[in-house]
Design a protein around this motif. Structure first.
Motif, PDB file in Angstrom:
ATOM      1  N   ASP A   3      -3.629  11.014 -13.163  1.00 42.59           N
ATOM      2  CA  ASP A   3      -4.276  11.015 -14.483  1.00 42.59           C
ATOM      3  C   ASP A   3      -5.167   9.788 -14.589  1.00 42.59           C
ATOM      4  O   ASP A   3      -5.206   8.954 -13.675  1.00 42.59           O
ATOM      5  N   TYR A  23       7.226  18.893 -33.115  1.00 43.55           N
ATOM      6  CA  TYR A  23       6.775  18.630 -31.746  1.00 43.55           C
ATOM      7  C   TYR A  23       6.128  19.875 -31.149  1.00 43.55           C
ATOM      8  O   TYR A  23       6.670  20.986 -31.289  1.00 43.55           O
ATOM      9  N   ARG A  64      -7.289  14.106 -16.235  1.00 45.82           N
ATOM     10  CA  ARG A  64      -6.807  14.070 -14.859  1.00 45.82           C
ATOM     11  C   ARG A  64      -7.996  13.797 -13.952  1.00 45.82           C
ATOM     12  O   ARG A  64      -9.114  14.223 -14.235  1.00 45.82           O
ATOM     13  N   LYS A 101      -0.992  24.525 -22.995  1.00 45.62           N
ATOM     14  CA  LYS A 101      -1.989  23.510 -22.672  1.00 45.62           C
ATOM     15  C   LYS A 101      -3.337  24.204 -22.492  1.00 45.62           C
ATOM     16  O   LYS A 101      -3.417  25.223 -21.818  1.00 45.62           O
ATOM     17  N   SER A 108       0.414   9.821 -10.787  1.00 48.62           N
ATOM     18  CA  SER A 108       0.175  10.882 -11.774  1.00 48.62           C
ATOM     19  C   SER A 108      -1.124  11.625 -11.532  1.00 48.62           C
ATOM     20  O   SER A 108      -1.271  12.768 -11.955  1.00 48.62           O
ATOM     21  N   TYR A 162       9.306  24.657 -19.383  1.00 52.56           N
ATOM     22  CA  TYR A 162       8.590  23.472 -19.855  1.00 52.56           C
ATOM     23  C   TYR A 162       9.612  22.440 -20.316  1.00 52.56           C
ATOM     24  O   TYR A 162      10.387  22.696 -21.242  1.00 52.56           O
ATOM     25  N   MET A 217       5.084  12.613 -17.495  1.00 55.14           N
ATOM     26  CA  MET A 217       5.167  13.822 -16.667  1.00 55.14           C
ATOM     27  C   MET A 217       6.604  14.326 -16.686  1.00 55.14           C
ATOM     28  O   MET A 217       7.539  13.538 -16.847  1.00 55.14           O
ATOM     29  N   GLU A 259       8.459  15.207 -14.244  1.00 55.61           N
ATOM     30  CA  GLU A 259       9.243  14.510 -13.203  1.00 55.61           C
ATOM     31  C   GLU A 259       9.780  13.185 -13.723  1.00 55.61           C
ATOM     32  O   GLU A 259      10.779  12.670 -13.221  1.00 55.61           O
ATOM     33  N   ASP A 268       1.100  10.234 -30.330  1.00 54.20           N
ATOM     34  CA  ASP A 268       0.899  10.677 -28.943  1.00 54.20           C
ATOM     35  C   ASP A 268       2.063  10.195 -28.080  1.00 54.20           C
ATOM     36  O   ASP A 268       2.567   9.081 -28.279  1.00 54.20           O
ATOM     37  N   CYS A 269       2.494  11.013 -27.142  1.00 52.75           N
ATOM     38  CA  CYS A 269       3.488  10.554 -26.177  1.00 52.75           C
ATOM     39  C   CYS A 269       3.410  11.405 -24.913  1.00 52.75           C
ATOM     40  O   CYS A 269       2.769  12.460 -24.915  1.00 52.75           O
ATOM     41  N   GLY A 270       4.046  10.934 -23.866  1.00 52.41           N
ATOM     42  CA  GLY A 270       4.196  11.795 -22.692  1.00 52.41           C
ATOM     43  C   GLY A 270       3.643  11.245 -21.402  1.00 52.41           C
ATOM     44  O   GLY A 270       2.547  10.705 -21.353  1.00 52.41           O
ATOM     45  N   PHE A 287      10.304  11.437 -20.413  1.00 51.45           N
ATOM     46  CA  PHE A 287       8.839  11.411 -20.383  1.00 51.45           C
ATOM     47  C   PHE A 287       8.219  10.793 -21.635  1.00 51.45           C
ATOM     48  O   PHE A 287       7.015  10.569 -21.689  1.00 51.45           O
ATOM     49  N   MET A 304      -0.792   4.835 -26.872  1.00 56.38           N
ATOM     50  CA  MET A 304       0.645   4.866 -26.549  1.00 56.38           C
ATOM     51  C   MET A 304       1.088   3.486 -26.065  1.00 56.38           C
ATOM     52  O   MET A 304       0.337   2.792 -25.390  1.00 56.38           O
ATOM     53  N   SER A 319       2.988  15.996 -26.761  1.00 58.54           N
ATOM     54  CA  SER A 319       2.794  15.612 -25.367  1.00 58.54           C
ATOM     55  C   SER A 319       2.242  16.824 -24.640  1.00 58.54           C
ATOM     56  O   SER A 319       2.087  17.890 -25.217  1.00 58.54           O
ATOM     57  N   GLY A 320       1.935  16.646 -23.372  1.00 58.68           N
ATOM     58  CA  GLY A 320       1.543  17.787 -22.544  1.00 58.68           C
ATOM     59  C   GLY A 320       0.093  17.823 -22.130  1.00 58.68           C
ATOM     60  O   GLY A 320      -0.243  18.397 -21.109  1.00 58.68           O
ATOM     61  N   GLU A 321      -0.778  17.239 -22.928  1.00 60.31           N
ATOM     62  CA  GLU A 321      -2.216  17.270 -22.622  1.00 60.31           C
ATOM     63  C   GLU A 321      -2.893  16.224 -23.508  1.00 60.31           C
ATOM     64  O   GLU A 321      -2.307  15.777 -24.497  1.00 60.31           O
TER      65      GLU A 321
HETATM   66  C1  8LE Z   1      -2.628  13.258 -22.037  1.00 59.20           C
HETATM   67  C2  8LE Z   1       5.137  15.173 -20.454  1.00 59.20           C
HETATM   68  C3  8LE Z   1       5.312  16.668 -20.640  1.00 59.20           C
HETATM   69  C4  8LE Z   1       6.747  17.050 -20.423  1.00 59.20           C
HETATM   70  O1  8LE Z   1       4.937  16.996 -21.929  1.00 59.20           O
HETATM   71  C5  8LE Z   1       4.418  17.399 -19.668  1.00 59.20           C
HETATM   72  O2  8LE Z   1       3.459  18.052 -20.054  1.00 59.20           O
HETATM   73  O3  8LE Z   1       4.765  17.284 -18.379  1.00 59.20           O
HETATM   74  P1  8LE Z   1       4.080  18.117 -17.212  1.00 59.20           P
HETATM   75  O4  8LE Z   1       4.132  19.577 -17.517  1.00 59.20           O
HETATM   76  O5  8LE Z   1       4.682  17.622 -15.948  1.00 59.20           O
HETATM   77  O6  8LE Z   1       2.544  17.725 -17.234  1.00 59.20           O
HETATM   78  C6  8LE Z   1       2.204  16.380 -17.000  1.00 59.20           C
HETATM   79  C7  8LE Z   1       0.719  16.207 -17.173  1.00 59.20           C
HETATM   80  O7  8LE Z   1       0.337  16.599 -18.501  1.00 59.20           O
HETATM   81  C8  8LE Z   1       0.297  14.772 -17.036  1.00 59.20           C
HETATM   82  O8  8LE Z   1       0.096  14.421 -15.685  1.00 59.20           O
HETATM   83  C9  8LE Z   1      -0.969  14.755 -17.873  1.00 59.20           C
HETATM   84  O9  8LE Z   1      -2.067  15.274 -17.138  1.00 59.20           O
HETATM   85  C10 8LE Z   1      -0.657  15.709 -18.997  1.00 59.20           C
HETATM   86  N1  8LE Z   1      -0.111  15.013 -20.170  1.00 59.20           N
HETATM   87  C11 8LE Z   1       1.167  14.995 -20.598  1.00 59.20           C
HETATM   88  N2  8LE Z   1       1.272  14.282 -21.741  1.00 59.20           N
HETATM   89  C12 8LE Z   1       0.014  13.833 -22.028  1.00 59.20           C
HETATM   90  C13 8LE Z   1      -0.863  14.293 -21.021  1.00 59.20           C
HETATM   91  N3  8LE Z   1      -2.178  14.002 -21.029  1.00 59.20           N
HETATM   92  N4  8LE Z   1      -1.863  12.785 -23.031  1.00 59.20           N
HETATM   93  C14 8LE Z   1      -0.536  13.045 -23.082  1.00 59.20           C
HETATM   94  N5  8LE Z   1       0.200  12.577 -24.075  1.00 59.20           N
END
Ligand code: 8LE
Length: 466
Positions: free
Chosen positions: A337, A212, A362, A452, A335, A168, A271, A273, A267-269, A277, A290, A243-245
């Motif tokens: 999303d 975090y 998403r 998540k 994304s 992760y 992807m 990639e 809140d932050c984040g 992020f 954000m 971040s993450g969801e």
């Molecule tokens: C709503 C950004 C990171 C490293 O925390 C992450 O989770 O990256 P990952 O594993 O590539 O997953 C990305 C996906 O997680 C995004 O496309 C989105 O669906 C969700 N996500 C990440 N941060 C947020 C989020 N959804 N709010 C967020 N703050």
């Protein structure tokens, strides 16, 4: 040349590793953060062809893609031209890594430059590998330090990183920024047996200023603390960044965490990639949703069919472009999303556009049922606001004949279950626009996620075949 006033704005990017802002400044880079957005956009428009040229010259992936589209990076000199650059989808990246293992043919830097390897768990398909250049890792750390500064984190603060340190990127990205900011970082991690319970002791002992994790993990931590008769407010955490969801921008989740820990949620984040992020992130003076730090990553909200930018105020899907990455640069990464963007006064003085409700889901997770679009986060928000909610639920979607059904199994504490069921049924009907069957189950029925959450079980294809 646009961007003359912007601090350390050059290509390839690189930052003075000893720089720290004036301690009294709310900004890391005052000009870059508060400048006229049109001037910033003009500087970005000069940067984009350089990034695209770098990708084209150094990767068969981008060369194939752009040759097929008849696109010459030198021609990307207007926003109109940029919006026609074909998007990158994750499937293409995965295929590229199958054909050219392990990092795909979009790596763009020599092997000797690779400094970190990361990967995904592959729970939703083939795992993806990330190769980060040495210089890129430094730039990522700088960017994240700058954003953490914007959240109110300062040198010397203890930062507790309580997310997976294996497959992760979130934890590593948060850690790198906190290290560059000269914080005391505790890479605590998550996921191993008994760790959540032990985290309670470590949090009590270290009293971190910032924390975090994923929002799900913080909810879990609060529950475990309660079981162990520890009040999470005693951890003394001032800033919890997630971040993450979705979660940190879901009002009921946010309130629950802020109350349980007596803290401020940020809140932050984007992807993995897109590392750095944290380029989409709230700030101390602009705590909701954000901000899109457009001089780090170029964020667009696009129509999901045409991938043209939608006007401010509208909903669409985020599309991201690196402005500073040289290893595996992403140019218009789709994304999938959903979010809505705005351009308004942010309160903190930063002149970035914002996502006032964060990223709320998403496209794939949105439930299309009887003409309505239902977001799992809406269901979460309704249930969490009802007293007696036990902390977890599952959404079951099925089909009987030609009729789609949606049912929610929700945990209830020992409160009045009939009252809870009534409140949940009417709350869900009001918000979702459909009659949703509610089945009440005992608290602690469902497994808690330490990463998540996954709450929707859509069984329609399966039930249809019967
Ligand atoms: C709503 C950004 C990171 C490293 O925390 C992450 O989770 O990256 P990952 O594993 O590539 O997953 C990305 C996906 O997680 C995004 O496309 C989105 O669906 C969700 N996500 C990440 N941060 C947020 C989020 N959804 N709010 C967020 N703050």
């Amino acid at each position: 040349m646009a961007g003359e006033k912007m601090e350390e704005w050059h290509w390839p990017a690189g930052y003075d590793q000893n720089y720290l802002p004036d301690p009294g400044s709310p900004y890391w880079f005052p000009n870059r953060e508060t400048m006229d957005p049109q001037e910033r956009d003009a500087a970005v428009l000069e940067r984009l062809p350089l990034v695209i040229q770098h990708a084209y010259d150094n990767s068969p992936f981008y060369r194939r893609k752009y040759d097929a589209a008849g696109l010459d990076p030198k021609d990307i000199t207007t926003w109109e031209a940029f919006e026609q650059v074909p998007v990158v989808v994750k499937e293409e990246l995965r295929q590229s890594q199958v054909d050219a293992p392990p990092f795909g043919d979009y790596i763009c830097v020599p092997d000797s430059e690779i400094h970190h390897i990361h990967g995904t768990s592959g729970t939703t398909g083939t795992p993806t590998g990330f190769a980060m250049g040495r210089r890129d890792w430094e730039v990522i750390a700088d960017n994240h330090a700058r954003i953490l500064w914007g959240m109110g984190v300062r040198p010397g603060d203890t930062v507790f990183v309580s997310a997976l340190f294996s497959l992760y990127l979130g934890s590593w990205g948060a850690m790198s920024g906190a290290e560059r900011l000269r914080c005391k970082v505790f890479p605590y991690g998550a996921g191993a047996s008994g760790m959540t319970s032990r985290a309670i002791g470590w949090l009590t002992r270290t009293q971190p200023k910032a924390f975090y994790s994923t929002p799900s993990y913080a909810l879990r931590l609060a529950e475990v603390a309660e079981q162990e008769k520890v009040d999470p407010r005693e951890f003394g955490i001032k800033i919890m960044f997630f971040s993450g969801e979705p979660g940190a921008s879901v009002p009921a989740v946010r309130n629950k965490i802020e109350k349980a820990f007596d803290t401020r949620v940020v809140d932050c984040g984007t992807m993995a990639e897109m590392t750095p992020f944290m380029s989409a992130s709230a700030t101390d003076g602009s705590p909701d949703g954000m901000l899109l730090w457009q001089d780090i990553v170029w964020h667009e909200i696009c129509d999901p069919d045409t991938y043209r930018t939608v006007p401010y105020g509208d909903e669409g899907t985020p599309v991201y472009t690196h402005l500073e990455r040289t290893s595996q640069p992403m140019i218009r990464l789709a994304s999938k999303d959903l979010s809505r963007w705005e351009m308004k006064d942010n309160g903190c003085g930063r002149t970035y556009p914002s996502l006032p409700s964060g990223v709320y889901g998403r496209i794939d997770d949105m439930i299309h049922i009887r003409g309505e679009n239902v977001y799992p986060t809406e269901i979460d928000n309704v249930l969490r606001e009802i007293s007696g909610y036990g902390g977890e639920h599952r959404v079951l979607v099925s089909r009987t004949g030609s009729m789609d059904e949606i049912k929610v199994r929700a945990e209830c504490t020992d409160a009045d279950t009939a009252e809870f069921e009534k409140a949940a049924t009417s709350g869900l009907h009001r918000v979702v626009g459909l009659r949703v069957g509610v089945e009440v189950v005992a608290a602690n029925t469902f497994e808690r996620s330490e990463h998540k959450a996954k709450r929707v079980i859509d069984d329609r294809e399966h039930t249809q075949k019967k």
